[in-house]
Design a protein around this motif. Structure first.
Motif, short mmCIF file in Angstrom:
data_model
loop_
_atom_site.label_atom_id
_atom_site.label_comp_id
_atom_site.label_asym_id
_atom_site.label_seq_id
_atom_site.Cartn_x
_atom_site.Cartn_y
_atom_site.Cartn_z
N LYS A 199 0.85 -1.19 0.00
CA LYS A 199 0.00 0.00 0.00
C LYS A 199 0.88 1.24 0.00
O LYS A 199 1.93 1.26 0.66
CB LYS A 199 -0.91 0.02 1.22
CG LYS A 199 -1.91 -1.13 1.28
CD LYS A 199 -2.79 -1.02 2.51
CE LYS A 199 -3.82 -2.14 2.55
NZ LYS A 199 -4.69 -2.03 3.76
N VAL A 200 0.47 2.25 -0.75
CA VAL A 200 1.25 3.49 -0.81
C VAL A 200 0.33 4.69 -0.58
O VAL A 200 -0.86 4.66 -0.90
CB VAL A 200 1.97 3.66 -2.17
CG1 VAL A 200 2.99 2.56 -2.39
CG2 VAL A 200 0.96 3.67 -3.31
N SER A 201 0.89 5.73 0.01
CA SER A 201 0.19 7.01 0.16
C SER A 201 1.20 8.13 -0.03
O SER A 201 2.42 7.89 -0.01
CB SER A 201 -0.47 7.11 1.53
OG SER A 201 0.51 7.06 2.56
N ILE A 202 0.71 9.35 -0.24
CA ILE A 202 1.62 10.46 -0.51
C ILE A 202 1.09 11.74 0.12
O ILE A 202 -0.13 11.94 0.25
CB ILE A 202 1.80 10.65 -2.05
CG1 ILE A 202 2.95 11.60 -2.36
CG2 ILE A 202 0.50 11.14 -2.69
CD1 ILE A 202 3.32 11.64 -3.83
N THR A 203 2.02 12.60 0.52
CA THR A 203 1.67 13.96 0.94
C THR A 203 1.96 14.90 -0.23
O THR A 203 2.79 14.61 -1.08
CB THR A 203 2.50 14.41 2.15
OG1 THR A 203 3.89 14.46 1.78
CG2 THR A 203 2.33 13.45 3.33
N ASN A 204 1.25 16.03 -0.28
CA ASN A 204 1.48 17.04 -1.32
C ASN A 204 1.40 16.44 -2.72
O ASN A 204 2.33 16.51 -3.50
CB ASN A 204 2.83 17.74 -1.13
CG ASN A 204 3.07 18.84 -2.15
OD1 ASN A 204 2.16 19.58 -2.50
ND2 ASN A 204 4.29 18.94 -2.64
N GLY A 205 0.25 15.82 -3.00
CA GLY A 205 0.09 15.26 -4.33
C GLY A 205 -0.88 14.10 -4.35
O GLY A 205 -1.52 13.79 -3.34
N THR A 206 -0.98 13.47 -5.51
CA THR A 206 -1.81 12.28 -5.66
C THR A 206 -0.96 11.15 -6.22
O THR A 206 -0.02 11.39 -6.99
CB THR A 206 -3.00 12.52 -6.60
OG1 THR A 206 -2.50 12.89 -7.90
CG2 THR A 206 -3.90 13.63 -6.08
N ILE A 207 -1.29 9.92 -5.84
CA ILE A 207 -0.61 8.75 -6.37
C ILE A 207 -1.67 7.74 -6.78
O ILE A 207 -2.59 7.43 -6.03
CB ILE A 207 0.39 8.16 -5.36
CG1 ILE A 207 1.18 7.00 -5.98
CG2 ILE A 207 -0.28 7.75 -4.05
CD1 ILE A 207 2.41 6.60 -5.18
#
Length: 209
Positions: free
Chosen positions: A49-57
């Motif tokens: 699972k991946v997540s991101i700050t300041n953006g979209t993935i």
């Protein structure tokens, strides 16, 4: 990054290494689809699972696309689904940058910067173009929005505003009258890049020969 916690997947205990790779090392570019590959050795891609700050993935199974936001940094967090519990595999920081400015040219790529050019080539030029040199991503497009033709003829400053990349007929009418050693400046070149922002780029200075 090496992880401090041992992660048990199935019946095997180990310390997996989360790997995040991109074409541009540790950099995401605004306005572009930045490809990202994420893997954890020994772990099936569908469990990551991946997540991101300041953006979209977006994406799945180890292959993702990042569109960064306006901030200067984005952080990808990698986790693994371990039988109903989530184990964090680490955080990966990326700088966020604008796509670098393209290089303008008048007619052909060799008429750029500060250059001496025959009048015939200036008359043959269709207008102002741009190219992005030595950039990690191919096919990044900039549109020429406007520019200004400026010269001095018989002691008078002549300036012509030009919308779009292609030159107006009256620019050729002025060029036709210019004697050798006259300087022409292509200034206030405005372009719009993949991030949608309008920006000014470097001028072109031409000496007629």
């Amino acid at each position: 990054s090496f992880l401090t916690d041992t992660f048990a997947f199935g019946f095997k205990a180990f310390k997996p290494i989360a790997v995040v790779s991109t074409p541009a090392t540790a950099v995401f570019y605004r306005g572009l689809d930045n490809p990202v590959e994420v893997s954890v050795p020994g772990v099936p891609p569908e469990k990551i699972k991946v997540s991101i700050t300041n953006g979209t993935i977006t994406g799945a199974k180890g292959k993702y696309t990042v569109r960064p936001g306006e901030g200067k940094e984005s952080v990808i967090t990698v986790s693994v689904d371990a039988g109903g519990t989530t184990k964090r595999m680490g955080e990966f920081k990326f700088r966020v940058k604008d796509v670098p400015p393209p290089t303008p040219f008048f007619g052909t790529p060799e008429i750029t910067g500060s250059v001496k050019t025959p009048k015939s080539k200036l008359l043959a030029a269709r207008g102002v173009g741009v190219e992005l040199k030595d950039f990690v991503f191919e096919g990044v497009k900039f549109d020429v929005v406007s520019w200004k033709f400026s010269t001095v003829y018989k002691g008078n400053v002549v300036e012509i505003e030009n919308m779009g990349p292609y030159k107006q007929e009256k620019i050729d009418q002025v060029i036709n009258q210019l004697p050798p050693k006259t300087k022409i400046s292509i200034i206030d070149i405005k372009v719009k890049g993949p991030d949608g922002k309008l920006r000014n780029i470097s001028p072109i200075v031409i000496e007629v020969i």
